[in-house]
Design a protein around this motif. Structure first.
Motif, PDB file in Angstrom:
ATOM      1  N   GLY A  13      38.738  21.738  31.042  1.00 19.60           N
ATOM      2  CA  GLY A  13      39.255  22.150  29.749  1.00 19.60           C
ATOM      3  C   GLY A  13      39.227  23.661  29.617  1.00 19.60           C
ATOM      4  N   LYS A  15      40.060  26.876  26.826  1.00 16.60           N
ATOM      5  CA  LYS A  15      40.218  27.124  25.393  1.00 16.60           C
ATOM      6  C   LYS A  15      41.021  28.374  25.110  1.00 16.60           C
ATOM      7  N   THR A  16      40.733  29.445  25.847  1.00 17.75           N
ATOM      8  CA  THR A  16      41.403  30.720  25.619  1.00 17.75           C
ATOM      9  C   THR A  16      41.862  31.299  26.945  1.00 17.75           C
ATOM     10  N   HIS A  42      44.560  22.050  27.892  1.00 17.26           N
ATOM     11  CA  HIS A  42      44.272  22.788  26.661  1.00 17.26           C
ATOM     12  C   HIS A  42      44.644  21.885  25.496  1.00 17.26           C
ATOM     13  N   ALA A  95      40.088  18.827  20.595  1.00 16.97           N
ATOM     14  CA  ALA A  95      39.610  19.024  21.964  1.00 16.97           C
ATOM     15  C   ALA A  95      38.700  17.891  22.424  1.00 16.97           C
ATOM     16  N   LEU A 111      33.616  22.035  32.013  1.00 13.23           N
ATOM     17  CA  LEU A 111      33.793  22.859  30.822  1.00 13.23           C
ATOM     18  C   LEU A 111      32.971  24.131  30.958  1.00 13.23           C
ATOM     19  N   SER A 126      28.843  21.537  19.405  1.00 15.31           N
ATOM     20  CA  SER A 126      29.642  22.243  20.402  1.00 15.31           C
ATOM     21  C   SER A 126      30.366  21.257  21.305  1.00 15.31           C
ATOM     22  N   LEU A 127      31.509  21.691  21.817  1.00 18.57           N
ATOM     23  CA  LEU A 127      32.322  20.830  22.669  1.00 18.57           C
ATOM     24  C   LEU A 127      31.564  20.424  23.925  1.00 18.57           C
TER      25      LEU A 127
END
Length: 270
Positions: A13, A15-16, A42, A95, A111, A126-127
């Motif tokens: 994954g 994220k940015t 994403h 997500a 991750l 948190s993810l």
């Protein structure tokens, strides 16, 4: 959509947009070691005041940014691991839900841990924490450290949920061609002094038989598990823990502590 035939992919994954993403780099290494494709994801949710039907200022830009994040990560993975099969997608949705759904047909989920390392106490929302607790496959949380010659470390406690952690630890040590340190912490002083410990020996017998090439060091130590594993993480390339311990909760207390404090990537066996 994940499309890898009968080879479940390594899913990572993103994220940015971040050059040299530790998660992408580690996921690419895992995919290469395992001979599996890498799939980059994403999860996209439309921000406020924009919409997919064109209403609102800035239509199109957030989605284009998301596509660019994935494209950049794909380019990074291909440059870092030439010859690796890499795919990617932007998935509409939250997500956590996206990654948990994809993990059901993944060999491994990777991750990053930027949020965790900035926290004093474990952010249960948190993810990384939620995905580690709910994923349908093993999860590795990347921290950016790389010690290619260091051992893999796994903590054991005799609980019924220990087997997936040992499966993953032996597999990782064999793939990486490094020693495996198996630690049972919180033992008594006699055990820590090196007296034979039948529980650890009996527990490991099936894995030792299945992985004869793995060099295994067995340790029983008197320190609490969080202290013992935390200390060893400074000299490990990967720390493997079980999702749960003796208490039936989404994540065991030792696993939670290692996600926050370990000084190497943490793998959660499932």
């Amino acid at each position: 959509m994940v499309d890898s035939g009968d080879r479940n992919p390594i899913v990572v994954g993103v994220k940015t947009a971040a050059p040299e993403s530790p998660a992408v780099r580690l996921a690419g290494a895992e995919a290469l070691l395992r001979g599996r494709p890498l799939h980059i994801v994403h999860a996209f949710v439309w921000p406020p005041f924009t919409s997919p039907d064109g209403d609102g200022a800035g239509y199109g830009s957030p989605r284009q940014d998301a596509e660019r994040i994935v494209a950049d990560a794909i380019a990074e993975a291909r440059a870092d691991r030439p010859g690796l099969t890499v795919s990617g997608e932007v998935v509409d949705g939250a997500a956590l839900e996206t990654l948990v759904n994809l993990s059901a047909r993944a060999a491994l989920l990777v991750l990053g841990n930027n949020t965790l390392r900035r926290s004093v106490t474990l952010p249960v929302e948190s993810l990384a924490v939620q995905a580690s607790a709910r994923a349908g496959c093993p999860v590795i949380i990347a921290d950016g450290s790389e010690r290619p010659d260091a051992p893999v470390v796994v903590g054991v406690d005799g609980s019924p949920w220990m087997a997936p952690a040992l499966d993953l630890a032996f597999e990782e040590a064999e793939l990486r061609d490094v020693p495996l340190i198996v630690v049972q912490a919180g033992g008594n002083e006699r055990a820590a002094a090196g007296v034979h410990h039948p529980l650890l020996h009996t527990t490991l017998s099936p894995w030792l038989a299945r992985h004869p090439r793995v060099q295994v060091e067995q340790r029983v130590v008197a320190e609490p598990p969080t202290e013992a594993l935390g200390d060893l993480s400074h000299k490990a390339q990967l720390l493997v823990v079980g999702a749960r311990g003796w208490q039936a909760r989404l994540l065991g207390s030792v696993t939670q502590a290692m996600l926050l404090h370990a000084d190497c990537p943490v793998a959660v066996g499932r």
